[in-house]
Structures are given as C-alpha cells and as structure tokens.
Design a protein around this motif. Structure first.
Motif, PDB file in Angstrom:
ATOM      1  N   UNK A   1       0.825  -1.213   0.000  1.00 31.35           N
ATOM      2  CA  UNK A   1       0.000   0.000   0.000  1.00 31.35           C
ATOM      3  C   UNK A   1       0.861   1.265   0.000  1.00 31.35           C
ATOM      4  N   UNK A   2       0.769   2.030  -1.062  1.00 33.18           N
ATOM      5  CA  UNK A   2       1.501   3.312  -1.155  1.00 33.18           C
ATOM      6  C   UNK A   2       2.954   3.185  -0.686  1.00 33.18           C
ATOM      7  N   UNK A   3       3.658   2.224  -1.262  1.00 27.27           N
ATOM      8  CA  UNK A   3       5.031   1.947  -0.826  1.00 27.27           C
ATOM      9  C   UNK A   3       5.981   3.124  -1.101  1.00 27.27           C
ATOM     10  N   UNK A   4       5.697   3.885  -2.145  1.00 27.21           N
ATOM     11  CA  UNK A   4       6.564   5.049  -2.420  1.00 27.21           C
ATOM     12  C   UNK A   4       6.475   6.041  -1.266  1.00 27.21           C
ATOM     13  N   UNK A   5       5.223   6.359  -0.874  1.00 27.58           N
ATOM     14  CA  UNK A   5       5.021   7.308   0.229  1.00 27.58           C
ATOM     15  C   UNK A   5       5.695   6.770   1.492  1.00 27.58           C
ATOM     16  N   UNK A   6       5.561   5.476   1.730  1.00 29.41           N
ATOM     17  CA  UNK A   6       6.160   4.857   2.914  1.00 29.41           C
ATOM     18  C   UNK A   6       7.674   5.042   2.907  1.00 29.41           C
ATOM     19  N   UNK A   7       8.312   4.738   1.776  1.00 30.68           N
ATOM     20  CA  UNK A   7       9.777   4.844   1.690  1.00 30.68           C
ATOM     21  C   UNK A   7      10.253   6.280   1.928  1.00 30.68           C
ATOM     22  N   UNK A   8       9.449   7.252   1.469  1.00 31.33           N
ATOM     23  CA  UNK A   8       9.819   8.653   1.679  1.00 31.33           C
ATOM     24  C   UNK A   8       9.548   9.113   3.117  1.00 31.33           C
ATOM     25  N   UNK A   9       8.960   8.217   3.915  1.00 33.71           N
ATOM     26  CA  UNK A   9       8.784   8.517   5.337  1.00 33.71           C
ATOM     27  C   UNK A   9       7.392   8.956   5.739  1.00 33.71           C
ATOM     28  N   UNK A  10       6.423   8.840   4.815  1.00 28.27           N
ATOM     29  CA  UNK A  10       5.058   9.270   5.144  1.00 28.27           C
ATOM     30  C   UNK A  10       4.219   8.069   5.570  1.00 28.27           C
ATOM     31  N   UNK A  11       3.091   8.379   6.239  1.00 28.83           N
ATOM     32  CA  UNK A  11       2.138   7.315   6.565  1.00 28.83           C
ATOM     33  C   UNK A  11       1.512   6.870   5.265  1.00 28.83           C
ATOM     34  N   UNK A  12       1.490   5.579   5.044  1.00 29.30           N
ATOM     35  CA  UNK A  12       1.048   5.085   3.730  1.00 29.30           C
ATOM     36  C   UNK A  12      -0.405   4.640   3.703  1.00 29.30           C
ATOM     37  N   UNK A  13      -1.006   4.493   4.886  1.00 31.68           N
ATOM     38  CA  UNK A  13      -2.365   3.946   4.887  1.00 31.68           C
ATOM     39  C   UNK A  13      -3.401   5.066   4.847  1.00 31.68           C
ATOM     40  N   UNK A  14      -3.831   5.365   3.659  1.00 28.89           N
ATOM     41  CA  UNK A  14      -4.853   6.390   3.486  1.00 28.89           C
ATOM     42  C   UNK A  14      -5.687   6.035   2.249  1.00 28.89           C
ATOM     43  N   UNK A  15      -6.990   6.222   2.368  1.00 36.25           N
ATOM     44  CA  UNK A  15      -7.886   5.920   1.240  1.00 36.25           C
ATOM     45  C   UNK A  15      -8.089   7.178   0.402  1.00 36.25           C
ATOM     46  N   UNK A  16      -8.310   6.962  -0.906  1.00 36.95           N
ATOM     47  CA  UNK A  16      -8.476   8.092  -1.826  1.00 36.95           C
ATOM     48  C   UNK A  16      -9.570   9.049  -1.367  1.00 36.95           C
ATOM     49  N   UNK A  17     -10.627   8.512  -0.764  1.00 36.35           N
ATOM     50  CA  UNK A  17     -11.762   9.367  -0.399  1.00 36.35           C
ATOM     51  C   UNK A  17     -11.677   9.942   1.005  1.00 36.35           C
ATOM     52  N   UNK A  18     -10.570   9.718   1.707  1.00 36.45           N
ATOM     53  CA  UNK A  18     -10.465  10.181   3.100  1.00 36.45           C
ATOM     54  C   UNK A  18     -10.530  11.710   3.178  1.00 36.45           C
ATOM     55  N   UNK A  19     -11.094  12.195   4.274  1.00 39.77           N
ATOM     56  CA  UNK A  19     -11.277  13.641   4.447  1.00 39.77           C
ATOM     57  C   UNK A  19      -9.967  14.414   4.374  1.00 39.77           C
ATOM     58  N   UNK A  20      -8.890  13.816   4.882  1.00 39.62           N
ATOM     59  CA  UNK A  20      -7.612  14.536   4.906  1.00 39.62           C
ATOM     60  C   UNK A  20      -6.693  14.140   3.734  1.00 39.62           C
ATOM     61  N   UNK A  21      -7.259  13.470   2.719  1.00 43.81           N
ATOM     62  CA  UNK A  21      -6.416  12.986   1.616  1.00 43.81           C
ATOM     63  C   UNK A  21      -5.685  14.127   0.907  1.00 43.81           C
ATOM     64  N   UNK A  22      -6.432  15.181   0.544  1.00 45.84           N
ATOM     65  CA  UNK A  22      -5.819  16.297  -0.199  1.00 45.84           C
ATOM     66  C   UNK A  22      -4.708  16.949   0.610  1.00 45.84           C
ATOM     67  N   UNK A  23      -5.010  17.153   1.892  1.00 48.14           N
ATOM     68  CA  UNK A  23      -4.024  17.830   2.752  1.00 48.14           C
ATOM     69  C   UNK A  23      -2.751  16.983   2.874  1.00 48.14           C
TER      70      UNK A  23
END
Ligand SMILES: Nc1ncnc2c1ncn2[C@@H]1O[C@H](COP(=O)(O)OS(=O)(=O)O)[C@@H](OP(=O)(O)O)[C@H]1O
Length: 426
Positions: free
Chosen positions: A210-232
């Motif tokens: 799940x979102x392994x690129x984001x994970x490798x860059x140090x971000x939380x990777x578990x987020x759904x496309x429709x989540x309220x804070x997705x854009x932010x």
C-alpha cells in the motif's frame, strides 16, 4: 531470453509477449510526450572536470571546461522496484573508483534497517566514529531527512526515483508475494477486488502492498483516496519531498533520468552507463487490464498523486537544466555507449534467467515468485576488462558486501558472511 542491448536502442528481445504491454504502452506514451515537446527547451551548458573513467571514452564529450565541479556528497533514497538497483550500481562504481566512502549499513546488512525510520547509528562507522566523512548513502532506508542530515555533509545532493504505481505494483506483487497481504490471494486482481478488505495495515511487511513510495519517503502510507484529509496529506507529502530532495527521477524515462542526473551531479555520460539490474524474466510478468490499472491507482492514490506531480516537475527540470534537443542527443549517445559496453562485456548481449548464470558469484538474489535475471560475461576478456565488466553486473548484495569489506576489513573479518568469497572475483 532476457533484456538485451541492440544497436541504437535498448529493448527487450525474445518472444515479444503481451505480458509487458503495460510497461511498453506507458513508455511509448511518455516517449511520444517527449517528442511532442522537443524544441521547446532552453539549453544551458554545464561543463565539468575530467573523471578517471577511460573505459568508455566518447569522442564528443561536451564537458571540456571546468565550470562545474562533480558532486561527491550524495544521498540516493533507494525506493522499491523502481530501477533503484541499477542506480545503486552506478553510484557504487563511481564511488569505488574514486575511493569515496559509503554510508553502509551496520554489521554487513544490505539495508539501512528498513522498514524502520533511519537513525544515524544504522550506519557502520558512526557510533565507533571511525569514519570522518561519508560521501554516498544509497541503501534501502525509510527516509527521515533530519536524521540523515546528521550523518551526511551539509552540501549533500539528495535524489530519488519514482515508478508508475501500476507497473510498480505489478512488480511488487510478484516479488513480495509472500507478505501477509498477498500470501493468500490468487492474483493481483484478486487482491484488489477482495483481499484488501482483510488488509491489516499493522501486520509486519504489509506496507509493501500500500503506497510503498510514500512509505519509503517517510510518510504514513495507509490512506484511502476518499479520506477527508487525503488532499491535505498529499499536498504535505509533495511539498516535503520538494524541500528535502534536489532531484526526483522517473523510472519510465530511465535514460533521460540518467542524463538529467549527469547534469545535476556534473558527472560524465560515461559515468551514467549501466546494465539493467534486478529485471524479472518474461514469464513472471503479468499484463494488467485498464480496469485493474485504475483499481491500482485508486488503492495507491497517494503514490499516484506523488508520481503525477514529479513526472511533471521532471520535464521542467529537463527544460531548465538540459533542453529537449540536447536531451534527445545525449540519450542517443548514452544508448550507443550501452550497446558498446554490452558488446564488450556480455555474452550474447542479453540478461538471462538465474539458472543460466554460469558464475554463481554473479547470480542475483531471488525472492518471491519473481525470477530475477543476471548476466554472463563474454568469455574472451582480458583481466582488466573483465574486472571492469564484472562491476557492471555485480548484484546489489554482493557489491554491498564487497564495499563493506573494503571499508571495514576488521569488522568484516569478525562477521564472516556467506558471500565474502565474492571479493575474490576482482
Ligand atoms: N534501466 C532500467 N530501466 C527501466 N527499468 C529498470 C531498469 N533497471 C531495472 N529496472 C527495473 O526495475 C525493477 C527493479 O527495481 P529495483 O532494483 O528498485 O528493485 S529492488 O527494490 O531493489 O528489489 C525491475 O522491474 P520488473 O522487472 O518489472 O520487476 C527492473 O526490470
């Protein structure tokens, strides 16, 4: 048959199967994109001082005046399944031939204790203070800039590489088939249609799914496309990567990426020549339908947005640093050098399945359901050429152990590893 190097281009040989069609379509589209923009770029001439490499001398080397200095303080965030092992090999060869010091993983490990967030004591020589200056850090890690900056000099150049999340997930599914998220699934389609419902983010190693690129860059990777804070969260991730990194490359434009890197580091084109490493054989690739591709983009929505953003900034960088016409010329020159090198070094100019790699010391590490290809050297090489050719095809684990043993002979002797024999090959 495997990946081959033919005159003028660098393409797959053997029975051309529909299996790779996705990657080919993407590449083709991106190339069409490139051609559409040709002539729009501004050219900026950068020059550099000569390097010790005479193995692949070009007659037309544009770098003749010393107006930029080759960079040797470098961090490469090695992302997963993005052609990062090929770049690692370029950095290893460059650093080794100039006696640069690598920030290698502690205790002969091959990774900087991934998937834990990076901390300085993961690097051999930090706690013991035996190393005064590190030049290059490039093994897998979960990135944390503030910690990396404690190890690397202030003028360090930070770069990384992204791959189209659809092609990337197809590769990851095959390589990491044994992780809990994938283990019981029949296929990637099965995972995307059903199994993600049972996906447990807190189980070890499931981050690969799940979102392994984001994970490798140090971000939380578990987020759904429709989540309220997705854009932010997407905006924060993109801004942070922009702040932390000088350059983000794109795997689909590997050769263009190498030319851009060459300009950014003030290296020579010869320094950027490589053979494709860690490549799967044809039979372990799977074609994906457009429908599946859309599902992957949605499942990995954060990665998809990061990729789209940096795919755009990549071409802005090409325009400002190189120019489209010059880029096209240099890519052609680089491919010629690669063919020349393949003609010299490789038996049949092709990658082969691991069972056909004759020298066991040059076999790449195998994992999951992927069949990772390697190379056979041309049998008629003189010693000097053979040594140089071997470095181009030396797989990641073997090369990392080799450098560790050179940099830390005492520590290496204390913890003998099964691959220490590899040192004897050159
Ligand atoms: N030069 C070049 N151009 C384009 N693509 C390339 C190149 N070199 C390697 N590759 C492909 O990258 C995939 C392996 O990536 P990594 O080396 O990053 O994998 S790993 O995370 O270190 O295991 C792997 O992708 P798959 O074959 O789809 O699995 C390689 O084929």
């Amino acid at each position: 048959a495997g990946h081959c190097f033919r005159n003028g281009t660098n393409k797959l040989c053997g029975p051309f199967s529909v299996v790779l069609s996705l990657e080919c379509i993407i590449t083709l589209q991106l190339h069409l994109n490139l051609h559409r923009y040709i002539n729009l770029g501004t050219e900026k001439r950068l020059t550099r001082s000569p390097t010790p490499s005479s193995f692949l001398k070009t007659q037309n080397n544009t770098h003749t005046q010393a107006t930029c200095h080759p960079k040797s303080h470098i961090v490469f965030l090695k992302t997963h399944k993005t052609a990062s092992s090929t770049i690692l090999n370029i950095l290893y060869r460059y650093g080794e031939s100039r006696n640069l010091t690598f920030a290698l993983p502690l205790n002969k490990q091959s990774q900087l204790f991934y998937p834990f967030f990076f901390v300085p004591h993961f690097v051999e020589g930090v706690s013991s203070r035996s190393v005064k200056e590190f030049h290059i850090m490039c093994n897998h890690m979960r990135f944390k800039k503030s910690e990396v900056a404690k190890v690397m000099p202030q003028d360090t150049f930070y770069f990384s590489i992204l791959r189209h999340p659809v092609a990337m997930m197809e590769s990851i599914f095959s390589y990491y088939k044994s992780i809990p998220a994938f283990r019981k699934t029949f296929s990637l389609e099965d995972f995307l249609d059903n199994s993600w419902r049972n996906y447990n983010a807190s189980v070890a190693n499931n981050h690969y799914a799940h979102n392994i690129l984001a994970f490798d860059f140090g971000f939380k990777n578990n987020i759904a496309a429709g989540a309220g804070d997705f854009e932010e969260r997407t905006t924060v991730a993109i801004k942070t990567i922009e702040q932390d990194f000088n350059l983000i490359l794109i795997s689909e434009y590997f050769d263009e990426s190498m030319v851009l890197l060459k300009y950014s580091l003030c290296w020579s084109l010869e320094d950027m020549v490589s053979f494709r490493l860690n490549s799967r054989s044809e039979q372990t690739r799977h074609s994906l339908s457009p429908n599946t591709a859309e599902k992957i983009k949605k499942w990995n929505a954060l990665d998809w947005r990061i990729y789209l953003h940096f795919n755009t900034t990549f071409w802005h960088k090409v325009d400002s640093l190189v120019g489209r016409q010059k880029m096209e010329r240099e890519v052609a020159q680089l491919r010629k050098l690669q063919v020349k090198l393949a003609n010299t070094c490789l038996k049949d100019r092709c990658a082969v399945d691991p069972s056909l790699v004759k020298d066991a010391r040059l076999k790449p590490f195998q994992y999951g359901t992927a069949v990772i290809q390697g190379y056979n050297l041309n049998p008629n090489l003189d010693i000097q050429t053979k040594t140089k050719c071997q470095r181009f095809i030396l797989p990641e684990l073997q090369y990392t152990h080799r450098l560790y043993t050179k940099q830390f002979p005492k520590e290496a002797a204390k913890t003998p590893s099964s691959s220490s024999f590899l040192l004897k090959i050159m």
